[in-house]
Design an enzyme around this catalytic site. Structure first.
Site, mmCIF file in Angstrom:
data_model
loop_
_atom_site.group_PDB
_atom_site.id
_atom_site.type_symbol
_atom_site.label_atom_id
_atom_site.label_comp_id
_atom_site.label_asym_id
_atom_site.label_seq_id
_atom_site.Cartn_x
_atom_site.Cartn_y
_atom_site.Cartn_z
ATOM 1 N N GLN A 110 -2.741 -6.556 3.699
ATOM 2 C CA GLN A 110 -2.508 -5.133 3.403
ATOM 3 C C GLN A 110 -3.664 -4.263 3.899
ATOM 4 O O GLN A 110 -3.464 -3.100 4.269
ATOM 5 C CB GLN A 110 -2.322 -4.911 1.891
ATOM 6 C CG GLN A 110 -1.014 -5.434 1.328
ATOM 7 C CD GLN A 110 -1.123 -6.861 0.823
ATOM 8 O OE1 GLN A 110 -1.917 -7.650 1.324
ATOM 9 N NE2 GLN A 110 -0.309 -7.220 -0.155
ATOM 10 N N ASN A 113 -6.280 -6.556 -9.866
ATOM 11 C CA ASN A 113 -5.971 -5.971 -8.555
ATOM 12 C C ASN A 113 -5.762 -7.130 -7.587
ATOM 13 O O ASN A 113 -5.913 -8.314 -7.956
ATOM 14 C CB ASN A 113 -7.111 -5.049 -8.093
ATOM 15 C CG ASN A 113 -6.716 -4.186 -6.901
ATOM 16 O OD1 ASN A 113 -5.652 -3.564 -6.896
ATOM 17 N ND2 ASN A 113 -7.534 -4.170 -5.863
ATOM 18 N N LYS A 114 -5.428 -6.811 -6.362
ATOM 19 C CA LYS A 114 -5.119 -7.818 -5.341
ATOM 20 C C LYS A 114 -6.148 -8.942 -5.307
ATOM 21 O O LYS A 114 -7.350 -8.694 -5.422
ATOM 22 C CB LYS A 114 -5.048 -7.108 -3.984
ATOM 23 C CG LYS A 114 -4.786 -7.968 -2.774
ATOM 24 C CD LYS A 114 -3.585 -8.855 -2.886
ATOM 25 C CE LYS A 114 -2.316 -8.117 -3.230
ATOM 26 N NZ LYS A 114 -1.193 -9.037 -3.597
ATOM 27 N N ARG A 132 5.278 -1.658 -2.000
ATOM 28 C CA ARG A 132 4.296 -2.364 -2.833
ATOM 29 C C ARG A 132 3.197 -1.378 -3.200
ATOM 30 O O ARG A 132 3.159 -0.261 -2.709
ATOM 31 C CB ARG A 132 3.751 -3.632 -2.143
ATOM 32 C CG ARG A 132 3.649 -3.684 -0.673
ATOM 33 C CD ARG A 132 2.561 -2.842 -0.044
ATOM 34 N NE ARG A 132 1.294 -2.958 -0.702
ATOM 35 C CZ ARG A 132 0.405 -2.007 -0.722
ATOM 36 N NH1 ARG A 132 0.618 -0.849 -0.118
ATOM 37 N NH2 ARG A 132 -0.754 -2.157 -1.350
ATOM 38 N N GLY A 133 2.298 -1.845 -4.070
ATOM 39 C CA GLY A 133 1.286 -0.946 -4.615
ATOM 40 C C GLY A 133 1.820 -0.442 -5.957
ATOM 41 O O GLY A 133 2.975 0.001 -6.043
ATOM 42 N N ALA A 134 0.970 -0.510 -6.997
ATOM 43 C CA ALA A 134 1.465 -0.302 -8.363
ATOM 44 C C ALA A 134 2.225 1.019 -8.576
ATOM 45 O O ALA A 134 3.368 0.999 -9.064
ATOM 46 C CB ALA A 134 0.301 -0.439 -9.338
ATOM 47 N N ASP A 151 -3.664 -2.843 -10.536
ATOM 48 C CA ASP A 151 -2.253 -3.084 -10.867
ATOM 49 C C ASP A 151 -1.998 -3.080 -12.364
ATOM 50 O O ASP A 151 -0.897 -2.797 -12.808
ATOM 51 C CB ASP A 151 -1.784 -4.412 -10.261
ATOM 52 C CG ASP A 151 -1.602 -4.242 -8.766
ATOM 53 O OD1 ASP A 151 -2.624 -4.299 -8.047
ATOM 54 O OD2 ASP A 151 -0.467 -4.010 -8.333
HETATM 55 O O1 MRU Z 1 0.725 -7.067 -3.712
HETATM 56 P P1 MRU Z 1 0.499 -5.606 -3.531
HETATM 57 O O2 MRU Z 1 0.349 -5.197 -2.110
HETATM 58 O O3 MRU Z 1 1.546 -4.780 -4.263
HETATM 59 O O4 MRU Z 1 -0.882 -5.330 -4.244
HETATM 60 C C1 MRU Z 1 -1.318 -4.001 -4.306
HETATM 61 C C2 MRU Z 1 -2.664 -3.838 -4.857
HETATM 62 O O5 MRU Z 1 -3.281 -4.762 -5.343
HETATM 63 C C3 MRU Z 1 -3.215 -2.454 -4.863
HETATM 64 O O6 MRU Z 1 -4.592 -2.474 -4.713
HETATM 65 C C4 MRU Z 1 -2.878 -1.804 -6.202
HETATM 66 O O7 MRU Z 1 -1.504 -1.849 -6.454
HETATM 67 C C5 MRU Z 1 -3.352 -0.431 -6.269
HETATM 68 S S1 MRU Z 1 -2.200 0.679 -5.548
HETATM 69 C C6 MRU Z 1 -2.712 2.241 -5.553
#
Ligand code: MRU
Length: 349
Positions: A199, A250-251, A49-51, A240
Site C-alpha cells: 500500500q 495499524n497495518k 481499504r483503509g479504516a 484501524d
Molecule cells: O489493509 P488495509 O490496507 O486496509 O490497512 C490500512 C491501514 O492499516 C491504514 O493505515 C489505516 O486503515 C489507516 S487509514 C486512514
C-alpha cells in the site's frame, strides 16, 4: 477532490462506484458496486481499504442490502437490516470503522422502527451519506490540527496508506502532510513500501507525488536504518482500531516502526478520527487481528516467491502500545500523553 475513493450515484435506489485500489498505480479504474455481495467482496479483497473508507463502504453496502428487501412490514424490515449488517460485518475484522458504521445505521433504523419502510429506507440512505460527508470534514480537521506538528525541514516517515484513498476525504496521516504542504512548509517523506500488499509503494507514493510532496520509497526493512542515518524527524501513521488506553492497531509493520522510533528518539504520531476508537476495549490485546490468505506472502502479485508447501503466518495488523505513541491526532484535538485518562478527556465521548 480530484478522484474520490467512493461515489454514490443516485438516491436510495442508486449504486456505488469506487476506485479499484488493487489496480493502482498502473490503472485508475472505477468499478460499479450494485449488491451487498459485491461490496463485501470489494472490502475483502482490498479494492477499497483503509479504516474510514471501509466505514463509508459498509454504510453504502447497507443501502444496497436494504434495496433487496421484498418483505412485508416494519418488523420484517428490522430483521432484514440486522441480517445485512451481520453479513457485511464478516468482511474484515480489524478496522472498527466498519462496525461503527453498521452500528450507526442499525441505531438509525431502531430509532424510527415505527415509521413506514419507505421512510426508513430514505433515513438509512441519508445516514449513509452523512457518514461520507462527515468523514470528509473530519479528514480536513485532522490535517489542520496535525499540520501544526510538522516543522520546517522535517523528514517524515509513514507506513501503509493513510491518504485520500483510505477515506472519503483527504486522508488521516497524509491529510497532515497535504495541509503542511498547503501552508508552505518544506519537508520530505520516507514511505515504507508496506509488505505484503505494498500500500505504501503503490498508493502512498502515488498520492504524495500527485500532491507534489517530496516522497522517497524505502523497503520496510530500511526504516530503522533511515532513522539512524538519514535524520527522520517524525513519524505519522493511521490506525484501524484504537483501544481505550490508546494502544493502536495499524497495518502490520507499524509496531516495528514505533519500536525503532522510540529507540532513536523520533516522535511517533497516530492520526485517526474518533470513529477509529473502540472504547469498549480496555487495551490493544483485545483488538481482533485479521489473518490474510497465505498466498499474499507466497505469491507476490501472481509470482511465486516461496517454496510450495512452506508454512506461513500472515497477520495483517499489529498493535503499537500507547507508551510508544507520542500523540494521537483526532478531530477533537491531540491526545498526548497517550493514556486512558487523556483519551477520555480529549474525546469526551
Ligand atoms: O489493509 P488495509 O490496507 O486496509 O490497512 C490500512 C491501514 O492499516 C491504514 O493505515 C489505516 O486503515 C489507516 S487509514 C486512514
Amino acid at each position: 477532490m480530484r478522484n474520490p475513493t467512493i461515489i454514490w450515484r443516485g438516491e436510495s435506489n442508486g449504486y456505488a462506484e469506487l476506485i479499484d485500489q488493487t489496480l493502482l498505480p498502473g490503472e485508475l479504474r472505477y468499478i460499479e458496486i450494485r449488491t451487498k455481495e459485491d461490496m463485501w467482496d470489494t472490502i475483502k479483497r482490498l479494492a477499497i481499504r483503509g479504516a474510514p473508507a471501509i466505514g463509508v463502504a459498509a454504510a453504502y453496502g447497507m443501502v444496497l442490502g436494504i434495496q433487496e428487501f421484498r418483505g412485508d412490514g416494519a418488523a420484517e424490515f428490522a430483521i432484514h437490516v440486522q441480517n445485512v449488517a451481520a453479513y457485511l460485518g464478516t468482511s474484515r475484522p480489524t478496522a472498527v470503522n466498519l462496525f461503527w458504521a453498521l452500528d450507526r445505521l442499525k441505531a438509525c433504523q431502531s430509532e424510527i422502527a415505527s415509521h413506514s419502510v419507505a421512510d426508513q429506507v430514505n433515513a438509512l440512505f441519508d445516514s449513509a451519506k452523512l457518514i461520507e460527508t462527515e468523514d470528509q470534514e473530519i479528514c480536513s480537521e485532522l490535517g489542520r490540527i496535525g499540520a501544526e506538528l510538522v516543522q520546517e525541514g522535517d523528514l517524515l516517515l509513514t507506513h501503509c496508506n493513510a491518504g485520500a484513498l483510505a477515506t472519503s476525504g483527504s486522508g488521516t496521516a497524509l491529510s497532515v502532510m497535504f495541509h503542511a504542504k498547503e501552508s508552505g512548509k518544506q519537508f520530505r517523506v520516507f514511505v515504507d513500501e508496506t509488505r505484503p500488499l505494498l500500500q505504501g509503494a503503490r498508493l502512498t507514493t502515488w498520492e504524495l507525488m500527485e500532491a507534489q510532496i517530496d516522497a522517497t520509497l524505502i523497503c520496510d526493512s530500511m526504516a530503522a536504518h533511515a532513522m539512524k542515518t538519514q535524520g527522520v524527524s517524525r513519524v505519522f501513521v493511521g490506525a484501524d482500531r484504537i483501544a481505550a488506553n490508546g494502544d493502536a492497531a495499524n497495518k502490520i509493520g507499524t509496531y516495528g516502526v514505533a519500536v525503532a522510533a522510540k529507540a532513536h528518539g523520533v516522535p511517533f504520531y497516530v492520526v485517526a478520527p474518533q470513529s477509529t476508537f473502540d472504547l469498549s476495549l480496555a487495551c490493544g490485546d483485545e483488538i481482533p487481528i485479521e489473518e490474510r490468505d497465505p498466498k499474499e506472502i507466497t505469491e507476490q502479485f501472481g509470482t511465486r516467491t516461496a517454496p510450495q508447501g512452506v508454512q506461513t503466518w500472515s497477520p495483517a495488523f499489529d498493535v503499537t502500545p500507547a507508551s510508544f505513541i507520542t500523540g494521537i491526532v483526532t478531530e477533537k484535538g491531540i491526545i498526548s500523553p497517550v493514556s486512558r485518562e487523556e483519551v477520555l478527556r480529549v474525546l469526551d465521548p
